[in-house]
Design an enzyme around this catalytic site. Sequence first.
Site, mmCIF file in Angstrom:
data_model
loop_
_atom_site.group_PDB
_atom_site.id
_atom_site.type_symbol
_atom_site.label_atom_id
_atom_site.label_comp_id
_atom_site.label_asym_id
_atom_site.label_seq_id
_atom_site.Cartn_x
_atom_site.Cartn_y
_atom_site.Cartn_z
ATOM 1 N N ASP A 6 -27.397 -27.445 14.425
ATOM 2 C CA ASP A 6 -27.302 -26.449 15.504
ATOM 3 C C ASP A 6 -28.635 -25.749 15.719
ATOM 4 O OD1 ASP A 6 -24.593 -26.846 15.411
ATOM 5 O OD2 ASP A 6 -24.208 -25.061 14.191
HETATM 6 N N1 URA Z 1 -22.498 -27.157 10.155
HETATM 7 C C1 URA Z 1 -22.754 -26.246 11.105
HETATM 8 O O1 URA Z 1 -21.959 -25.343 11.350
HETATM 9 N N2 URA Z 1 -23.920 -26.317 11.771
HETATM 10 C C2 URA Z 1 -24.850 -27.260 11.521
HETATM 11 O O2 URA Z 1 -25.902 -27.293 12.148
HETATM 12 C C3 URA Z 1 -24.558 -28.209 10.530
HETATM 13 C C4 URA Z 1 -23.375 -28.130 9.870
#
Ligand code: URA
Length: 236
Positions: A105
């Site tokens: 993310d």
């Molecule tokens: N889990 C999440 O919530 N975000 C990420 O970027 C990776 C795993």
Amino acid sequence: MEEKERLQKFMAECGIASRRKCEEIILQKKVKVNGQVITELGVKVDNNDVVEYDGKIISKENEKVYILLNKPIGYVTTVDDQFSRDTVLDLVKVNERIVPVGRLDMYTSGAIILTNDGDFVYKVTHPKHEIEKTYNVTIKGIITKEEVETLSNGVDIGDYITKKAKVKILKIDKEKNISRLEIVIHEGKNRQVRRMCEAIGKKVLALHRSKIGNLSVKDLKIGEWRYLRNNEIKFF
Ligand code: URA
């Protein structure tokens, strides 16, 4: 004489995407062979054929590269971002046409691999390979042993019940009212760690992926990257 091979295999070996994804790209009529747009699967090629994808000639001459980046927050892992946000490709400038392996993310930092090897992307991201990913999570509030247990056993994150996870408390800071956890999962559902914490009523304040398999970013500063060593590539 050199054997001809299926167009999607040739494309994957050129680093475009996995074979399956290349089949989709072919059916989307984005590939030309010797000037002719290809509309169906089954075409075979060799190095004497001129293969074009998205208007560019592709060839196997490009060496495969594998890069480990310690992604800062604020960067997305999409290649062509529709909102023109900064992407991980703004941080890793190489001549090869690399893509991120999986995703992180925008507000998650840490380990992400980039490569021009389409088959590698497929292998590492496919759930059947069960590659462990290790996350350091800071959450608001004090986590209880029962909540750790719940996270470990699997939680309902809306459209999915997560598999067993390894969850460890790293630190509890009663004064600041925060807890730090290490969570190891081998799935890659969208925003999985955040949604797992939300499922037990905890807000994630910071999320960092410290490891993919046994590849750690602890020796890379945030924003730094390096090429993988041969023994690291073979691990996957
Ligand atoms: N889990 C999440 O919530 N975000 C990420 O970027 C990776 C795993």
